[in-house]
Design a protein around this motif. Structure first.
Motif, PDB file in Angstrom:
ATOM      1  N   VAL A  44      -2.712 -14.497  -5.434  1.00  0.00           N
ATOM      2  CA  VAL A  44      -2.723 -13.300  -4.554  1.00  0.00           C
ATOM      3  C   VAL A  44      -1.628 -12.318  -4.951  1.00  0.00           C
ATOM      4  O   VAL A  44      -0.359 -12.832  -5.136  1.00  0.00           O
ATOM      5  CB  VAL A  44      -2.459 -13.788  -3.247  1.00  0.00           C
ATOM      6  N   ALA A  45      -1.828 -11.090  -5.334  1.00  0.00           N
ATOM      7  CA  ALA A  45      -0.949 -10.148  -5.814  1.00  0.00           C
ATOM      8  C   ALA A  45      -1.283  -8.875  -5.164  1.00  0.00           C
ATOM      9  O   ALA A  45      -2.441  -8.328  -5.169  1.00  0.00           O
ATOM     10  CB  ALA A  45      -1.068 -10.199  -7.444  1.00  0.00           C
ATOM     11  N   THR A  46      -0.342  -8.198  -5.158  1.00  0.00           N
ATOM     12  CA  THR A  46      -0.529  -6.846  -4.407  1.00  0.00           C
ATOM     13  C   THR A  46      -1.279  -5.781  -5.106  1.00  0.00           C
ATOM     14  O   THR A  46      -1.261  -5.802  -6.525  1.00  0.00           O
ATOM     15  CB  THR A  46       1.006  -6.226  -3.795  1.00  0.00           C
ATOM     16  N   ALA A 369      -7.454   0.458   1.449  1.00  0.00           N
ATOM     17  CA  ALA A 369      -7.423   1.741   1.297  1.00  0.00           C
ATOM     18  C   ALA A 369      -5.873   2.357   0.549  1.00  0.00           C
ATOM     19  O   ALA A 369      -5.754   2.953  -0.427  1.00  0.00           O
ATOM     20  CB  ALA A 369      -7.548   2.561   2.640  1.00  0.00           C
ATOM     21  N   VAL A 370      -4.897   1.624   1.144  1.00  0.00           N
ATOM     22  CA  VAL A 370      -3.429   1.823   0.628  1.00  0.00           C
ATOM     23  C   VAL A 370      -3.258   1.497  -0.711  1.00  0.00           C
ATOM     24  O   VAL A 370      -2.547   2.254  -1.477  1.00  0.00           O
ATOM     25  CB  VAL A 370      -2.394   1.415   1.681  1.00  0.00           C
ATOM     26  N   GLY A 371      -3.956   0.483  -1.064  1.00  0.00           N
ATOM     27  CA  GLY A 371      -3.765   0.014  -2.461  1.00  0.00           C
ATOM     28  C   GLY A 371      -4.082   0.753  -3.497  1.00  0.00           C
ATOM     29  O   GLY A 371      -3.735   0.597  -4.611  1.00  0.00           O
ATOM     30  N   ARG A 372      -4.972   1.889  -3.116  1.00  0.00           N
ATOM     31  CA  ARG A 372      -5.284   2.744  -4.251  1.00  0.00           C
ATOM     32  C   ARG A 372      -4.278   3.715  -4.807  1.00  0.00           C
ATOM     33  O   ARG A 372      -4.299   4.466  -5.881  1.00  0.00           O
ATOM     34  CB  ARG A 372      -6.447   3.896  -3.729  1.00  0.00           C
ATOM     35  N   PHE A 373      -3.272   3.911  -3.871  1.00  0.00           N
ATOM     36  CA  PHE A 373      -2.023   4.841  -4.308  1.00  0.00           C
ATOM     37  C   PHE A 373      -0.855   4.118  -4.825  1.00  0.00           C
ATOM     38  O   PHE A 373       0.085   4.935  -5.060  1.00  0.00           O
ATOM     39  CB  PHE A 373      -1.856   5.652  -3.013  1.00  0.00           C
ATOM     40  N   VAL A 374      -0.792   2.819  -4.597  1.00  0.00           N
ATOM     41  CA  VAL A 374       0.554   2.396  -5.021  1.00  0.00           C
ATOM     42  C   VAL A 374       0.812   1.910  -6.386  1.00  0.00           C
ATOM     43  O   VAL A 374       2.021   1.574  -6.888  1.00  0.00           O
ATOM     44  CB  VAL A 374       0.548   0.938  -4.059  1.00  0.00           C
ATOM     45  N   ARG A 375      -0.263   2.112  -7.306  1.00  0.00           N
ATOM     46  CA  ARG A 375       0.113   1.698  -8.610  1.00  0.00           C
ATOM     47  C   ARG A 375       1.095   2.431  -9.276  1.00  0.00           C
ATOM     48  O   ARG A 375       0.872   3.607  -9.464  1.00  0.00           O
ATOM     49  CB  ARG A 375      -1.122   1.752  -9.573  1.00  0.00           C
ATOM     50  N   ALA A 376       2.135   1.847  -9.696  1.00  0.00           N
ATOM     51  CA  ALA A 376       3.245   2.780 -10.405  1.00  0.00           C
ATOM     52  C   ALA A 376       3.116   2.798 -12.043  1.00  0.00           C
ATOM     53  O   ALA A 376       2.857   1.891 -12.493  1.00  0.00           O
ATOM     54  CB  ALA A 376       4.705   2.211 -10.081  1.00  0.00           C
ATOM     55  N   ARG A 377       3.133   4.028 -12.472  1.00  0.00           N
ATOM     56  CA  ARG A 377       3.358   3.996 -13.866  1.00  0.00           C
ATOM     57  C   ARG A 377       4.608   4.232 -14.552  1.00  0.00           C
ATOM     58  O   ARG A 377       5.068   3.805 -15.800  1.00  0.00           O
ATOM     59  CB  ARG A 377       2.460   5.338 -14.356  1.00  0.00           C
ATOM     60  N   ARG A 378       5.629   4.755 -13.714  1.00  0.00           N
ATOM     61  CA  ARG A 378       7.082   4.861 -14.198  1.00  0.00           C
ATOM     62  C   ARG A 378       7.906   4.671 -12.977  1.00  0.00           C
ATOM     63  O   ARG A 378       7.234   5.081 -11.746  1.00  0.00           O
ATOM     64  CB  ARG A 378       7.340   5.917 -14.859  1.00  0.00           C
ATOM     65  N   ARG A 379       9.129   4.200 -13.164  1.00  0.00           N
ATOM     66  CA  ARG A 379       9.982   4.200 -11.813  1.00  0.00           C
ATOM     67  C   ARG A 379      10.137   5.361 -11.258  1.00  0.00           C
ATOM     68  O   ARG A 379      10.411   6.677 -12.002  1.00  0.00           O
ATOM     69  CB  ARG A 379      11.350   3.669 -12.087  1.00  0.00           C
ATOM     70  N   GLY A 380      10.164   5.508  -9.870  1.00  0.00           N
ATOM     71  CA  GLY A 380      10.560   6.700  -9.241  1.00  0.00           C
ATOM     72  C   GLY A 380       9.339   7.420  -8.561  1.00  0.00           C
ATOM     73  O   GLY A 380       9.444   8.339  -7.658  1.00  0.00           O
ATOM     74  N   GLU A 381       8.060   7.093  -9.020  1.00  0.00           N
ATOM     75  CA  GLU A 381       6.872   7.859  -8.301  1.00  0.00           C
ATOM     76  C   GLU A 381       6.992   7.297  -6.816  1.00  0.00           C
ATOM     77  O   GLU A 381       6.908   5.815  -6.627  1.00  0.00           O
ATOM     78  CB  GLU A 381       5.719   7.544  -9.084  1.00  0.00           C
ATOM     79  N   THR A 382       6.393   8.024  -6.126  1.00  0.00           N
ATOM     80  CA  THR A 382       6.143   7.652  -4.623  1.00  0.00           C
ATOM     81  C   THR A 382       4.740   7.976  -4.431  1.00  0.00           C
ATOM     82  O   THR A 382       4.104   8.650  -4.777  1.00  0.00           O
ATOM     83  CB  THR A 382       6.998   8.520  -3.801  1.00  0.00           C
ATOM     84  N   ALA A 383       4.195   7.502  -3.330  1.00  0.00           N
ATOM     85  CA  ALA A 383       2.737   7.489  -2.647  1.00  0.00           C
ATOM     86  C   ALA A 383       3.292   8.132  -1.309  1.00  0.00           C
ATOM     87  O   ALA A 383       3.907   7.659  -0.452  1.00  0.00           O
ATOM     88  CB  ALA A 383       2.085   6.196  -2.715  1.00  0.00           C
ATOM     89  N   SER A 384       2.139   9.136  -0.804  1.00  0.00           N
ATOM     90  CA  SER A 384       2.259   9.540   0.510  1.00  0.00           C
ATOM     91  C   SER A 384       0.621   9.454   1.093  1.00  0.00           C
ATOM     92  O   SER A 384      -0.112   9.921   0.518  1.00  0.00           O
ATOM     93  CB  SER A 384       2.714  11.098   0.441  1.00  0.00           C
ATOM     94  N   VAL A 385       0.731   8.801   2.194  1.00  0.00           N
ATOM     95  CA  VAL A 385      -0.593   8.443   2.913  1.00  0.00           C
ATOM     96  C   VAL A 385      -0.528   9.303   4.433  1.00  0.00           C
ATOM     97  O   VAL A 385       0.360   8.926   5.181  1.00  0.00           O
ATOM     98  CB  VAL A 385      -0.930   7.221   2.891  1.00  0.00           C
ATOM     99  N   PHE A 386      -1.695  10.081   4.631  1.00  0.00           N
ATOM    100  CA  PHE A 386      -1.412  10.958   5.819  1.00  0.00           C
ATOM    101  C   PHE A 386      -2.591  10.075   6.592  1.00  0.00           C
ATOM    102  O   PHE A 386      -3.691   9.806   6.233  1.00  0.00           O
ATOM    103  CB  PHE A 386      -2.104  12.223   5.566  1.00  0.00           C
TER     104      PHE A 386
END
Length: 587
Positions: A44-46, A369-386
């Motif tokens: 089980v992994a996020t 749905a939220v899982g589509r936006f959380v994959r980080a490529r480098r530190r500091g990237e943020t995700a925003s979900v409306f």
């Protein structure tokens, strides 16, 4: 459930050339896999943590050791078959994503095949024969899909019971029902029921600390909704205020009406946010998750009007859907609009801004749905979900870091309603996105205002009009921030807004002879006043039979002022006094 920590860092490997590329958790889970001989393993992994790379590293090692000679990958969708095959090629494993049941035997040039759960269910005997003929490792991508229907579970069991090894993966909470997931171990719990036993867990919280996933900022929008019921009555309610279950569903769908103001305002805000994010992530993309084909096309038209660019539209009946998704993933296009099918498993790392524009209300679908936006490529990237200010969605957003196991209810538990909702959420279709059993209605008007920001279990911001400077403060957050920086900046902007509002109120209400203004009302005090008013509205509704939304509208007409989420403490107190007078005069 705690994450197993293995001390077997010196595990003997044949493909040790692959280990240096793994993340810390992947190496730990890899060593845990080989620490003990076992036929079944549940990871089980996020979402976004790297389950695919982990599974293929395990597969490459098992193939190198000759413990297995063939690989079968089972996925939820056709698109994911091709995604897995492309990833496997990077590990030197040739996977056939175009394998069809009619072929029988796999092609001679392939070390494995990728199939869907539906494909297995259509001919389980064929897949059993393939599994029996060769020492097979089966990788189940999003294993909870094997429990979507009893027939699917039976087919998966029949087909892969002879497998030498089985590796099950999931990144979202298992649903709770009476159908056990094949090849998953369960432990009895006190009081009845059984809980799934995972072999390794890597949740969102640890992944965020490790910089593997992005921090998610949820921007919630409320507004006043008006609609006409089947009986002809007109109702008005503010999204997020107490309502009956039917009224919540109807207000929610009114907000999502492409002809209303709410969707237009939220898409405009999301596009502004995307522009800000692209200052630090030039290729950042946005995704609107729509409920049906008609809405998807309408949202795409609205985005084209806002941006001057035609967004990519992905519909479930489009034979070119996989190509469109792949092309968008590697392009610099701003927006994609999709109906559900991009909600799980699809790997588009540049997605950083999302709009949850569907009325699907299950925890499973929301997490996907939220899982589509959380994959980080480098530190500091943020995700925003409306998202709309609907209580169930706000609760899911606040519980993002919670880790859930699959719980099997004991006898006598009623999981029928949840089963129906989940089946509805997972079904791709082109008909209107109406919740099960909901009465017919007609959307009339849908205004929009910024409600709040949810992050790290806290709430930030003060309710304000869409397009206001206060809203701009949050839309303009830098796109590159560490989690602690996000929290600090949100708190600073909220404090600044409260101070500005207090100063403005003092400037307009005080004269030189007046005493100093009272200290600002805390968010907790405002919440207590709203709760008190909502309780009185509920009691008045029970007494008069009027819907909550109608009562709130009457109070606004009588007392003046904005909708409840934007009202000041004095305005709420005035409404409390007014409804109490109504109750006294009605005796």
């Amino acid at each position: 459930m705690t994450t197993p920590r293995s001390d077997a860092a010196e595990t003997q490997t044949v493909r040790d050339d692959l280990l240096p590329a793994l993340r810390g958790w992947q190496k730990d889970a890899y060593h845990e896999y080989f620490r003990l001989p076992r036929r079944d393993f549940l990871l089980v992994a996020t979402p976004g943590a790297g389950k695919t790379a982990y599974a293929l590293t395990v597969a490459a090692e098992l193939l190198a050791r000759r413990e297995v000679a063939f690989l079968t990958i089972v996925t939820p969708t056709e698109h994911l078959k091709h995604q897995w095959a492309a990833a496997a090629a990077g590990f030197g494993i040739a996977i056939d994503p175009a394998y069809r049941n009619a072929q029988g035997r796999a092609g001679a040039g392939f070390a494995g095949v990728a199939v869907t759960y539906a494909q297995v269910a259509a001919h389980p005997a064929l897949h059993r024969q393939r599994t029996e003929n060769r020492r097979t490792l089966v990788i189940f991508d999003e294993i909870h899909h094997a429990g979507d229907a009893l027939s699917w579970g039976d087919a998966v069991t029949d087909a892969f019971d002879p497998a030498r090894r089985r590796l099950a993966l999931t990144g979202t909470p298992f649903r709770s029902d009476a159908n056990p997931i094949p090849f998953v171990a369960y432990l009895d719990e006190p009081g009845g029921g059984r809980r799934s036993a995972s072999d390794y867990v890597y949740g969102y919280g640890p992944a965020l600390e490790d910089g593997v996933v992005r921090p998610v900022i949820f921007l919630a929008y409320s507004g006043e909704m008006s609609w006409r019921t089947r009986a002809g009555g007109e109702l008005t309610a503010t999204l997020g205020t107490p309502m009956t279950k039917d009224q919540v569903a109807q207000a929610w769908r009114t907000a999502l009406d492409p002809a209303g103001e709410w969707v237009s305002r939220v898409l405009e805000a999301a596009d502004k946010r995307l522009t800000e994010v692209r200052r630090g992530m030039p290729d950042a993309g946005g995704l609107v998750i729509a409920g049906d084909h008609e809405d998807a096309r309408a949202y795409a038209a609205l985005l084209r009007g806002l941006t001057g660019q035609r967004p990519v539209v992905v519909l479930s009946d489009d034979k070119t859907a996989s190509k469109k998704i792949s092309a968008f993933a590697s392009s610099g296009d701003r927006w994609m609009v999709a109906v559900r099918m991009v909600s799980e498993g699809v790997d588009i790392p540049r997605l950083a801004v999302g709009v949850y524009a569907t009325s699907v209300s299950t925890a499973l679908f929301f997490a996907q749905a939220v899982g589509r936006f959380v994959r980080a490529r480098r530190r500091g990237e943020t995700a925003s979900v409306f998202l709309p200010s609907v209580p169930v969605l706000l609760a899911y957003a606040a519980e993002l870091e919670a880790e859930r196991d699959h719980v099997l209810r004991g006898h006598g538990s009623d999981g029928a309603e949840e089963d129906l909702l989940l089946a509805e959420a997972q079904r791709e279709r082109d008909t209107p996105d109406a919740p099960l059993g909901e009465p017919a209605f007609t959307a009339l008007n849908a205004s929009a205002h910024f409600d709040r920001v949810l992050y790290d279990g806290g709430e930030f911001g003060t309710a304000t009009a869409a397009g206001s400077p206060e809203e701009e403060d949050f839309l303009g957050l830098p796109g590159l921030l560490d989690p602690d920086q996000v929290r600090t900046l949100l708190r600073q902007r909220q404090d600044a807004q409260l101070a500005t509002r207090t100063s403005a109120a003092s400037a307009t209400s005080q004269t030189p002879l007046e005493p100093p203004a009272a200290p600002p009302v805390s968010r907790q005090a405002l919440a207590a006043l709203r709760k008190e008013l909502n309780g009185l509205v509920g009691a008045w509704s029970h007494r008069t039979g009027q819907p909550h939304g109608v009562i709130h509208a009457d109070l606004r007409r009588t007392c003046g002022g904005p909708p409840l989420p934007q009202a000041t403490a004095d305005q709420i107190r005035d409404r409390i006094d007014t409804i109490r007078r109504w109750a006294i005069s009605a005796r």
